[in-house]
Write an enzyme that holds these catalytic residues in place. Structure first.
Site, PDB file in Angstrom:
ATOM      1  N   GLY A  42       0.795  -1.232   0.000  1.00 25.42           N
ATOM      2  CA  GLY A  42       0.000   0.000   0.000  1.00 25.42           C
ATOM      3  C   GLY A  42       0.816   1.264   0.000  1.00 25.42           C
ATOM      4  O   GLY A  42       0.258   2.359  -0.005  1.00 25.42           O
ATOM      5  N   GLY A  98       4.092  -3.302  -3.583  1.00 26.25           N
ATOM      6  CA  GLY A  98       4.212  -3.518  -5.022  1.00 26.25           C
ATOM      7  C   GLY A  98       4.553  -2.198  -5.693  1.00 26.25           C
ATOM      8  O   GLY A  98       5.675  -1.935  -6.107  1.00 26.25           O
ATOM      9  N   ARG A  99       3.553  -1.307  -5.680  1.00 26.72           N
ATOM     10  CA  ARG A  99       3.651  -0.028  -6.389  1.00 26.72           C
ATOM     11  C   ARG A  99       4.929   0.737  -6.097  1.00 26.72           C
ATOM     12  O   ARG A  99       5.605   1.229  -6.990  1.00 26.72           O
ATOM     13  CB  ARG A  99       2.448   0.822  -5.986  1.00 26.72           C
ATOM     14  CG  ARG A  99       2.367   2.161  -6.671  1.00 26.72           C
ATOM     15  CD  ARG A  99       1.313   3.047  -6.010  1.00 26.72           C
ATOM     16  NE  ARG A  99       0.111   2.318  -5.705  1.00 26.72           N
ATOM     17  CZ  ARG A  99      -0.902   2.145  -6.556  1.00 26.72           C
ATOM     18  NH1 ARG A  99      -0.831   2.681  -7.750  1.00 26.72           N
ATOM     19  NH2 ARG A  99      -1.960   1.457  -6.215  1.00 26.72           N
ATOM     20  N   TYR A 110      -9.822   3.755 -12.266  1.00 31.54           N
ATOM     21  CA  TYR A 110      -9.710   4.451 -10.973  1.00 31.54           C
ATOM     22  C   TYR A 110      -9.627   5.971 -11.107  1.00 31.54           C
ATOM     23  O   TYR A 110      -9.259   6.645 -10.138  1.00 31.54           O
ATOM     24  CB  TYR A 110      -8.424   4.055 -10.234  1.00 31.54           C
ATOM     25  CG  TYR A 110      -8.094   2.599 -10.189  1.00 31.54           C
ATOM     26  CD1 TYR A 110      -8.935   1.702  -9.533  1.00 31.54           C
ATOM     27  CD2 TYR A 110      -6.921   2.120 -10.758  1.00 31.54           C
ATOM     28  CE1 TYR A 110      -8.599   0.362  -9.459  1.00 31.54           C
ATOM     29  CE2 TYR A 110      -6.576   0.792 -10.688  1.00 31.54           C
ATOM     30  CZ  TYR A 110      -7.418  -0.087 -10.043  1.00 31.54           C
ATOM     31  OH  TYR A 110      -7.085  -1.409  -9.957  1.00 31.54           O
ATOM     32  N   CYS A 144     -13.019   0.958 -28.300  1.00 32.39           N
ATOM     33  CA  CYS A 144     -14.409   1.375 -28.523  1.00 32.39           C
ATOM     34  C   CYS A 144     -15.158   1.551 -27.209  1.00 32.39           C
ATOM     35  O   CYS A 144     -16.094   0.795 -26.902  1.00 32.39           O
ATOM     36  CB  CYS A 144     -15.126   0.351 -29.395  1.00 32.39           C
ATOM     37  SG  CYS A 144     -14.292   0.181 -30.956  1.00 32.39           S
TER      38      CYS A 144
HETATM   39  N1  LLP Z   1      -0.391  -7.157  -0.475  1.00 34.25           N
HETATM   40  C1  LLP Z   1      -1.622  -7.532  -0.832  1.00 34.25           C
HETATM   41  C2  LLP Z   1      -2.290  -8.586  -0.100  1.00 34.25           C
HETATM   42  C3  LLP Z   1      -2.239  -6.886  -1.904  1.00 34.25           C
HETATM   43  O1  LLP Z   1      -3.458  -7.222  -2.238  1.00 34.25           O
HETATM   44  C4  LLP Z   1      -1.552  -5.882  -2.601  1.00 34.25           C
HETATM   45  C5  LLP Z   1      -2.181  -5.188  -3.725  1.00 34.25           C
HETATM   46  C6  LLP Z   1      -0.266  -5.555  -2.193  1.00 34.25           C
HETATM   47  C7  LLP Z   1       0.285  -6.208  -1.116  1.00 34.25           C
HETATM   48  C8  LLP Z   1       0.545  -4.511  -2.868  1.00 34.25           C
HETATM   49  O2  LLP Z   1      -0.022  -3.247  -2.766  1.00 34.25           O
HETATM   50  P1  LLP Z   1       0.773  -1.963  -3.275  1.00 34.25           P
HETATM   51  O3  LLP Z   1       1.975  -1.784  -2.438  1.00 34.25           O
HETATM   52  O4  LLP Z   1       1.114  -2.125  -4.702  1.00 34.25           O
HETATM   53  O5  LLP Z   1      -0.195  -0.778  -3.082  1.00 34.25           O
HETATM   54  N2  LLP Z   1      -4.544  -2.045  -9.404  1.00 34.25           N
HETATM   55  C9  LLP Z   1      -4.514  -1.046  -8.377  1.00 34.25           C
HETATM   56  C10 LLP Z   1      -3.821  -1.526  -7.127  1.00 34.25           C
HETATM   57  C11 LLP Z   1      -4.413  -2.786  -6.595  1.00 34.25           C
HETATM   58  C12 LLP Z   1      -3.622  -3.396  -5.483  1.00 34.25           C
HETATM   59  C13 LLP Z   1      -4.021  -4.781  -5.232  1.00 34.25           C
HETATM   60  N3  LLP Z   1      -3.363  -5.382  -4.140  1.00 34.25           N
HETATM   61  C14 LLP Z   1      -3.870   0.219  -8.937  1.00 34.25           C
HETATM   62  O6  LLP Z   1      -3.489   0.222 -10.105  1.00 34.25           O
HETATM   63  O7  LLP Z   1      -3.773   1.231  -8.263  1.00 34.25           O
END
Ligand code: LLP
Length: 935
Positions: free
Chosen positions: A780, A818-819, A859, A886
């Protein structure tokens, strides 16, 4: 060079009005700045009028003189005299005659000794002293109140009546602050080579008769009708080139001194600007201009570099203190631009208020708040329909000289708000009003309230972006919502106590929702923090700026077959145009990985593979000693396929996955996280004798969009805490050992306190479970996506977690971002296909659409977009950047300022490294984007 060495100005030389406030005239050093600025304008070929306030604090001192007990008057006066004499000494004034005369006249007004009576009774304040500008004293002062006194009276000297110490006397006393400062200034400027004529502002500014103003407002809060008046300009030009005059004061039709109310000096400058049809009015003050929010509450507030008159008026009316609202309309009527500048930082851009270029996207420009609002709720039963009820009600407001701001009405109730900046509000006035109103209805006074206002042109067309803001208000009691009929503001009236901390949250929400378009750098300047916050470095330039040539090459290069880089699944696009193409910058990934590994409070970091599963990225991450968090067997496969990751720890965090996924994970020996009772209830044998982790739902979600918040009943993730007992029983029963607790509340969080809060909550739950070794705080971690948003403060995050860890040293702390690791490392290159003009909109088509990058459509995510082929050209167009799919939602960026673009240009869509390629699809049977890597 001094003014006396300049060639005389032509008769039609433009006028510039410069206004300086109380702190800007309070020291000799500040007077040197005034000298420099006035001399610079004169050198540029302008006639100059310098308008000054009283020295800081002096108006308050003069007010005190008006109200204090007569026994204290002498001491109060002595302080004021002393203050001015000190400054005179500092300014090394050779001739203080004029200033001394004003001090004497002040004394005569407030301490009438028998010998002074004659002078005061003569109503000629200066006892016959010649006006510094010279000329006759009697041109108009002998006239009584006539229907139309002359508009201006150059050379005349106004009367300051003492009378019976009423409002008019108060005005006369308070006027001395400005009369004094301007007299000092005239001598100082002349002594330093800029001969400036002292001009009595009351000669030029005549208060207009406003029928509904009561006597108090007429004397202390007067208004002047100031329209361009060439005859006045010519008459003044005939007198000289540089003038210094007073803010705050004017005369009425009887020749008495009146005041212009709060912020009156700005208003005076505007009146002079309008009368002279000046080329510019410059307000020199102690901040660079207007900001998108009050910087004392919101350090990330942005400097508003361009505003049109209406927006500026609205911002000033609704709370910004830098400029008084009244001073805008004279300039607007006369089409005179107003520039706000910081006296101490003349290099800062400032705020220019004037007509705006037509091609500007609707945007919230500012959020402001006003305290001290009083609501008057008037309840009637049945009288509402009665003819004349509203007239009676409003007559009471008029009678008490109160101007109403907002109005809300219902069948039996009408509620209005009173703003303290527009009204001389005190409890006596309110009580008297309530007593009068009580004759026609039931009255309730609600105070203190605060009004929070969003300001911007085209507010109604932005409502869809304001859901987050409405949700924020939804938590508290809102007394009144009002949307202005000019479509410029939306106001919420709430209890004053609710204001704390609200503005920063709303400001952030507005930026994230794309309602406050801080990406438009022509309008939104740097943050207050960047300008004044002790040199906080602006965000570093992104890596791709230095890789332009390489990126342009990559946009035309033959596709690198995915198979060659081992990318799974092997779905290489057939397109060989080179675009759409993702490009990943591995040095950025490595740098981010190292920064996370350096966090002392975190024992293990896992990369959430879903953000981007490109093998080169996975390899780089594995090499930095980071593990992997996978959400599906497919993600486990990609990680397993890499030699570099053989030693990397893995997590498997499925949600509503089929039984087989769990079975596979168990077989592979991957740490498994359950997030419901179901697997233990229905497939207990899978987990018998094994270690498991448990993901809990802490009851709330956070993140950049509703769709990425993963907490609370409305979200499908996590075990509700109410079921924890049952889960523990099942685990015990089936011999599954809970070794970790996990919580991931959402994605794109920029508030560092989030993880330590979660950590504390998990730790206390862990005590209850007993067998826990590690706490997984989820991912997150957000990246600032809008220009000016602050980066996540990793050091602060580390410190906050370290504190929790002190209390619970027995647990390992894990993170699974992740991000944060990959978002900034990736860009998407796209090629312009076509352009189209439709109504007032310019569409810019490109070959990347929502199939390649779905985040904007899904989003409302904001990605910076630049024209890489024309990086150095001015961004002169406002485009809707769209793809070839489309769907009307196939928009990558709305209202983007870009250079005029043509077919074949390469666009770069920034911050596309996370959830870009990994969420792409074959929709419309278009090929997937290629990916290339910069090592
Ligand atoms: N851990 C779990 C259990 C998760 O579900 C996720 C992301 C992460 C870690 C990693 O989160 P991050 O650090 O990337 O925020 N598609 C969306 C984001 C969806 C995240 C899904 N889960 C976007 O493009 O903003």
């Amino acid at each position: 060079m001094t003014a006396s060495t300049y060639a005389p100005l032509p008769i039609d030389a433009p006028w510039v009005v410069l206004k300086f406030g109380g702190t800007s005239v309070a020291t000799a050093e500040r007077w040197r700045t005034i000298l420099d600025l006035a001399a610079a304008r004169r050198a540029e070929g302008a006639r100059v009028v310098v308008v000054v306030s009283a020295l800081a604090g002096v108006t308050d001192g003069l007010k005190a003189l008006c109200t204090c007990a007569s026994s204290e008057r002498e001491a109060t006066l002595a302080k004021l005299v002393e203050r001015h004499r000190e400054l005179m000494a500092q300014m090394q004034l050779a001739d203080a005659t004029e200033a001394e005369r004003w001090l004497a006249s002040l004394q005569a007004l407030v301490l009438p000794l028998p010998s002074d009576e004659a002078a005061v009774h003569g109503q000629e304040l200066r006892g016959g002293a010649p006006a510094p500008g010279g000329g006759s004293h009697t041109a108009w002062q002998s006239r009584g109140r006539g229907p139309s006194p002359p508009r201006y009276a150059l050379g005349a000297s106004p009367r300051l009546s003492r009378g019976e110490r009423g409002y008019s006397w108060q005005a006369a006393v308070q006027a001395h602050g400005e009369l004094l400062s301007s007299s000092l200034g005239a001598v100082f400027l002349a002594a330093n080579g800029l001969p400036a004529h002292w001009l009595d502002a009351r000669e030029a500014l005549l208060a207009r008769e406003v029928p509904f103003l009561n006597e108090r407002a007429r004397a202390l809060s007067a208004q002047v009708q100031a329209d361009p008046d060439p005859a006045f300009a010519d008459a003044l030009a005939a007198r000289g080139e540089v003038f210094i005059t007073q803010g705050f004061i004017a005369r009425d039709g009887d020749g008495h001194t009146v005041l212009l109310g709060r912020g009156g000096s700005d208003t005076s400058a505007a009146y002079f600007g309008a009368l002279l049809h000046a080329s510019r009015v410059e307000i020199w003050t102690d901040v660079a201009g207007m900001f998108s929010a009050d910087p004392r509450q919101v350090p990330g507030a942005r400097l508003l570099q361009r505003l049109d008159y209406d927006e500026a008026q609205e911002i000033a009316t609704t709370g910004a203190k830098v400029l008084h609202a009244r001073c805008i309309s004279p300039c607007r009527r006369a089409r005179v631009p107003l520039l706000i500048k910081d006296t101490r930082h003349p290099d800062f851009e400032g705020t220019l208020i004037g007509p705006l270029p037509p091609e500007v996207a609707p945007s919230v420009k500012a959020i402001s708040s006003r305290r001290g609002i009083t609501l008057v709720s008037m309840e009637t039963s049945g009288m509402w329909q009665q003819v004349g009820f509203l007239a009676d009600v409003f007559a009471a407001f008029k009678l008490h000289g109160l101007s109403v701001d907002l109005i809300g009405s219902a069948e039996t109730n009408v509620t209005v708000s009173l703003d303290p900046t527009e009204n001389l509000l005190d409890s006596d006035v309110i009580a008297a009003l309530a007593a009068d109103l009580a004759k026609v209805c039931r009255v309730k006074v609600i105070a203190p309230c605060a009004a929070v206002t969003l300001v911007g042109r085209g507010m109604r067309s932005m409502l869809h972006r304001l859901s987050g803001v409405l949700a924020e208000f939804g938590r508290e009691r809102v007394h009144l919502i009002s949307q202005s009929s000019n479509n410029l503001n939306l106001t919420f009236v709430v209890d004053e106590g609710m204001l704390d901390g609200l503005l920063p949250r709303l400001h952030e929400l507005l930026i994230r929702a794309g309602a406050l378009r801080t990406d438009d750098t022509a309008l939104f300047g740097p943050t207050w923090q960047m300008l004044y916050g002790g040199g906080m470095a602006p965000l570093a330039a992104p890596w791709w700026r230095g890789e332009r040539e390489r990126l342009l090459e990559l946009s035309t290069a033959q596709a690198v077959p995915h198979a060659a880089s081992g990318h799974l699944p092997p779905q290489a696009g057939e397109g060989t145009a080179g675009t759409p193409r993702y490009v990943y910058h591995l040095p950025t990934v490595r740098e981010r990985a190292r920064a996370l590994r350096a966090l002392r409070s975190i024992d293990r970091v896992y990369y959430a593979v879903k953000a981007n599963a490109h093998p080169a990225i996975l390899r780089a991450i594995a090499q930095e000693g980071i593990g992997f968090e996978c959400a599906s067997p497919g993600e486990l496969d990609v990680v397993d396929a890499l030699a570099e990751s053989s030693a990397s720890p893995r997590l498997f965090t499925p949600n509503f996955a089929p039984r087989d996924d769990y079975a596979q994970a168990v077989e592979r020996g991957v740490a498994l996280t359950l997030d419901s009772l179901f697997p233990l209830q229905h497939w207990p044998r899978l987990f018998a004798g094994r270690e498991i982790m448990l993901r809990v739902d802490l009851g709330r979600g956070l993140g950049h969009h509703d769709k990425v918040r993963t907490g609370g009943t409305a979200s499908k993730f996590g075990l509700p805490l109410a079921q924890l007992g049952e889960f523990l029983d099942l685990a015990r029963e089936h011999d599954a050992r809970i070794v970790g607790l996990h919580a991931h509340l959402g994605s794109g969080i920029l508030d560092v306190s989030h993880w330590s809060t979660v950590c504390g909550q998990l730790a206390s739950l862990a005590e209850r479970v007993g067998s826990v070794r590690c706490l997984n705080l989820g991912g997150g971690l957000g990246v600032p996506s809008h220009p000016g948003e602050a980066d996540l403060d990793l050091a602060a995050l580390d410190a906050a977690l370290a504190e929790v860890k002190l209390a619970y040293p027995q647990y390992e702390l894990w993170l699974e971002p992740g991000r944060w690791l990959v978002a900034d490392a990736g860009v998407l290159l796209a090629r312009v296909t076509q352009t189209k003009r439709k109504g007032s909109l310019n569409y810019l088509g490109c070959d990347a659409g929502m199939h390649v990058l779905i985040r904007p459509a899904l989003y409302d995510a904001w990605h910076d977009i630049v024209n890489l082929s024309r990086l150095d050209e001015p961004a002169s167009m406002l485009y809707q950047v769209v793809g070839p799919i489309c769907e009307s939602g196939d928009v990558l960026g709305a209202d983007r300022r870009l250079p005029e673009s043509a077919e074949g240009d390469v666009l770069l869509i920034a911050q596309a490294g996370a959830y870009g390629e990994s969420m792409s699809s074959h929709y419309n049977l278009r090929p997937l984007a290629e990916a290339a890597v910069i090592e």
